[in-house]
Design an enzyme around this catalytic site. Structure first.
Site, PDB file in Angstrom:
ATOM      1  N   ASP A   1     -17.821 -11.612  23.739  1.00 19.77           N
ATOM      2  CA  ASP A   1     -19.181 -12.029  23.367  1.00 19.77           C
ATOM      3  C   ASP A   1     -19.508 -13.370  24.048  1.00 19.77           C
ATOM      4  O   ASP A   1     -18.600 -14.165  24.335  1.00 19.77           O
ATOM      5  CB  ASP A   1     -19.243 -12.190  21.838  1.00 19.77           C
ATOM      6  CG  ASP A   1     -20.637 -12.424  21.285  1.00 19.77           C
ATOM      7  OD1 ASP A   1     -21.246 -11.463  20.788  1.00 19.77           O
ATOM      8  OD2 ASP A   1     -21.112 -13.582  21.348  1.00 19.77           O
TER       9      ASP A   1
ATOM     10  N   HIS B   1     -18.085 -14.299  14.048  1.00 15.40           N
ATOM     11  CA  HIS B   1     -18.247 -15.677  13.554  1.00 15.40           C
ATOM     12  C   HIS B   1     -17.837 -15.819  12.082  1.00 15.40           C
ATOM     13  O   HIS B   1     -17.781 -16.938  11.571  1.00 15.40           O
ATOM     14  CB  HIS B   1     -19.699 -16.151  13.701  1.00 15.40           C
ATOM     15  CG  HIS B   1     -20.169 -16.247  15.127  1.00 15.40           C
ATOM     16  ND1 HIS B   1     -19.545 -17.049  16.051  1.00 15.40           N
ATOM     17  CD2 HIS B   1     -21.202 -15.649  15.783  1.00 15.40           C
ATOM     18  CE1 HIS B   1     -20.182 -16.937  17.228  1.00 15.40           C
ATOM     19  NE2 HIS B   1     -21.176 -16.091  17.096  1.00 15.40           N
TER      20      HIS B   1
ATOM     21  N   HIS C   1     -20.729 -15.909  22.728  1.00 16.57           N
ATOM     22  CA  HIS C   1     -20.395 -17.004  21.820  1.00 16.57           C
ATOM     23  C   HIS C   1     -18.918 -16.943  21.413  1.00 16.57           C
ATOM     24  O   HIS C   1     -18.381 -15.850  21.199  1.00 16.57           O
ATOM     25  CB  HIS C   1     -21.276 -16.932  20.568  1.00 16.57           C
ATOM     26  CG  HIS C   1     -22.743 -16.870  20.865  1.00 16.57           C
ATOM     27  ND1 HIS C   1     -23.438 -15.677  20.950  1.00 16.57           N
ATOM     28  CD2 HIS C   1     -23.628 -17.852  21.121  1.00 16.57           C
ATOM     29  CE1 HIS C   1     -24.703 -15.936  21.239  1.00 16.57           C
ATOM     30  NE2 HIS C   1     -24.857 -17.245  21.357  1.00 16.57           N
TER      31      HIS C   1
ATOM     32  N   ASP D   1     -24.055  -9.924  24.825  1.00 20.66           N
ATOM     33  CA  ASP D   1     -25.043 -10.991  25.078  1.00 20.66           C
ATOM     34  C   ASP D   1     -24.682 -11.832  26.309  1.00 20.66           C
ATOM     35  O   ASP D   1     -25.334 -12.828  26.595  1.00 20.66           O
ATOM     36  CB  ASP D   1     -25.248 -11.873  23.832  1.00 20.66           C
ATOM     37  CG  ASP D   1     -23.978 -12.210  23.090  1.00 20.66           C
ATOM     38  OD1 ASP D   1     -22.872 -11.943  23.610  1.00 20.66           O
ATOM     39  OD2 ASP D   1     -24.082 -12.754  21.969  1.00 20.66           O
TER      40      ASP D   1
HETATM   41  N1  Q9C Z   1     -30.218 -20.940  14.420  1.00 22.55           N
HETATM   42  C1  Q9C Z   1     -23.514 -13.371  17.794  1.00 22.55           C
HETATM   43  O1  Q9C Z   1     -23.782 -13.142  18.973  1.00 22.55           O
HETATM   44  N2  Q9C Z   1     -27.636 -19.310  17.381  1.00 22.55           N
HETATM   45  N3  Q9C Z   1     -24.053 -14.381  17.126  1.00 22.55           N
HETATM   46  C2  Q9C Z   1     -29.023 -18.922  17.302  1.00 22.55           C
HETATM   47  C3  Q9C Z   1     -29.649 -19.866  15.119  1.00 22.55           C
HETATM   48  C4  Q9C Z   1     -26.709 -18.416  16.794  1.00 22.55           C
HETATM   49  C5  Q9C Z   1     -24.968 -15.281  17.787  1.00 22.55           C
HETATM   50  C6  Q9C Z   1     -29.835 -19.978  16.598  1.00 22.55           C
HETATM   51  C7  Q9C Z   1     -26.206 -17.382  17.727  1.00 22.55           C
HETATM   52  C8  Q9C Z   1     -25.214 -16.511  17.026  1.00 22.55           C
HETATM   53  C9  Q9C Z   1     -22.629 -12.434  17.040  1.00 22.55           C
HETATM   54 ZN    ZN Z   2     -22.900 -13.730  20.643  1.00 23.82          ZN
END
Ligand code: Q9C
Ligand code: ZN
Length: 349
Positions: free
Chosen positions: A199, A163, A201, A288
Site C-alpha cells: 500500500d 493501519h 501508506h 493507491d
Molecule cells: N484525514 C489506506 O490506504 N489520510 N488508508 C487522509 C485523513 C489518511 C489511507 C486524510 C489516509 C489513509 C488503507
Molecule cells: Zn493506503
C-alpha cells in the site's frame, strides 16, 4: 484466482471525512468494493461471497479484548447518548498521548473513541464492526483455501485493515484482516509467515502487531513518513524489537517515486523475505500506488500491477492477497485484476 468477497462491506458507509482541514465525501467507499467485484467477475475469477468461518477467536490474538469490545458496541453506545446520533458521525474528542493516561477507559463515548483512535480520519458508521469483522472472516476463509491446497487467493474486503493495530483504529481501518490471515497461517503450521505491504501508506498497525515477533516478518514499501501518512511510524530504522529484531523491514520512498525505483525496493523486500525462509506470504495489497490515485503520490501504471503479481508468483509461496487502500475507484477493479492475472500468468495458477 479464487476470491473471497463479503457483501456485508456495504454496512460500513460513513459519509464524510476530514481532509486537509475540510469535511469531504469519504474516499473509502462501498463503490470501491463494487468495482473490484465487477472486475473480478468480468475477468472470470471465481468469487465466494458466503459461508465464511468465524474469525472471532483469531481476532483476540491480534487485537486487545477491550478494543474489540469497544468496537463491537461503539455504534450502540453512540446511539444510547442520543437517538438523533443515528444521522451523525462520531469523532474522537481527546487522544491520550504522552503524559495522559491510556490505561483508563473513560465512560464518555467521544473520549473512548479517542482512546482507540490514532487519527480523526477514520469515520465510524452503523455497520463498521459488521463489515470489518466480515472482512476478517473472509481473510480466514482465504487462509483455509491455502491450507486446502490453493496456490493463492484474494480477499476483496473493505474497510481496509493495515493501519489498525492491537488496540487502535486509524487510516480508514478498524480490524487488521492481513494480520488475521497471517495468524491463521501460523496456526496451520507455517513456522514463519511474511506479510508484504505494498500500500502507498505504511502499514503501521500490522507492524505494531508483529513488532516483537520473529514468526511473522513484516516488510513494507511506502511513501516516506517524514511527509506522508501515517507520519509517526514506517521509518527505515524500525527493525523490530526483542525476538522480533531483524524481522521488520521498512523501505520508505519519496513522493513521486516511479516504477523503476519502486521495483528496485520490491527486490530488496523479496530478497529479505527469501533469506528468512518464510513458507507463506500475505500481501497487503493497497492499490493507491497508482498514478491516478487522488490521495497518494507514486506513479505506478496498470501494467506495473501485472508486473507486481508476476514477481510475487516467482517467490513460489502460497500467497494470500488482501485488499487494502486504493482510491481511484473507477480503476481499482482493473488494477486488482492486473495483479492477480500477472500472478497467474507467471505460473501462480
Ligand atoms: N484525514 C489506506 O490506504 N489520510 N488508508 C487522509 C485523513 C489518511 C489511507 C486524510 C489516509 C489513509 C488503507
Ligand atoms: Zn493506503
Amino acid at each position: 484466482m479464487l476470491s473471497f468477497f463479503s457483501l456485508t462491506h456495504t454496512e460500513h458507509a460513513p459519509s464524510h471525512e476530514f481532509f486537509r482541514g475540510q469535511l469531504v465525501p469519504c474516499h473509502e467507499t462501498p463503490a470501491r468494493a463494487e468495482q473490484v467485484h465487477q472486475a473480478l467477475q468480468a475477468a472470470g475469477h471465481r468469487i465466494e461471497t458466503a459461508g465464511f468461518p468465524d474469525s472471532r477467536a483469531l481476532l483476540g490474538q491480534v487485537h486487545a479484548e477491550r478494543y474489540l469490545r469497544f468496537l463491537e458496541g461503539a455504534w450502540a453506545d453512540w446511539l444510547a447518548r442520543d437517538p438523533a446520533n443515528a444521522a451523525r458521525q462520531p469523532w474522537p474528542s481527546t487522544w491520550p498521548v504522552r503524559t495522559l493516561r491510556s490505561d483508563l477507559e473513560p465512560r464518555e463515548f467521544s473520549a473512548r473513541l479517542g482512546l482507540y483512535s490514532f487519527d480523526n480520519g477514520t469515520p465510524l458508521s452503523a455497520g463498521s464492526w459488521a463489515a470489518a469483522k466480515a472482512g476478517c472472516d473472509a481473510a480466514l476463509a482465504g487462509a483455509q483455501a491455502l491450507a486446502g491446497g490453493a496456490r493463492a487467493a484474494f480477499v476483496a474486503s473493505r474497510p481496509p485493515g493495515h493501519h489498525a493495530g492491537p488496540d487502535f483504529m486509524g487510516g480508514y481501518c478498524f480490524l487488521n484482516q492481513a494480520a488475521v490471515a497471517a495468524q491463521a497461517l501460523r496456526a496451520q503450521g507455517h513456522a514463519r509467515v511474511a506479510v508484504l505491504d505494498v500500500d502507498y501508506h505504511h502499514g503501521n498497525g500490522t507492524q505494531a502487531i508483529f513488532y516483537g515477533r520473529s514468526d511473522v516478518f513484516f516488510a513494507s514499501l511506502h511513501g516516506d513518513p517524514s511527509t506522508e501518512y501515517p507520519f509517526f511510524l514506517g521509518h527505515a530504522d524500525e527493525e523490530g524489537e526483542g525476538e522480533g529484531r531483524g524481522f521488520n523491514l521498512n523501505l520508505p520512498l519519496p513522493a513521486g517515486t516511479t516504477a523503476e525505483f519502486w521495483f528496485a525496493a520490491l527486490e530488496q523486500a523479496c530478497a529479505r523475505l527469501q533469506a528468512l525462509n518464510a513458507s507463506a506470504l500475505v500481501v497487503s495489497l493497497g492499490l493507491d500506488t497508482f498514478e491516478g490515485d487522488p490521495i497518494s503520490k507514486f506513479k505506478l501504471a496498470r501494467a506495473d500491477f501485472g508486473r507486481l503479481g508476476a514477481r510475487l508468483a516467482g517467490l513460489g509461496l502460497p500467497t494470500l492477497f488482501v485488499l487494502e487502500g486504493g482510491y481511484a475507484t473507477a480503476d481499482l477493479g482493473l488494477n486488482a485484476v492486473a495483479v492477480l492475472d500477472g500472478f497467474e500468468r507467471e505460473g501462480g495458477r
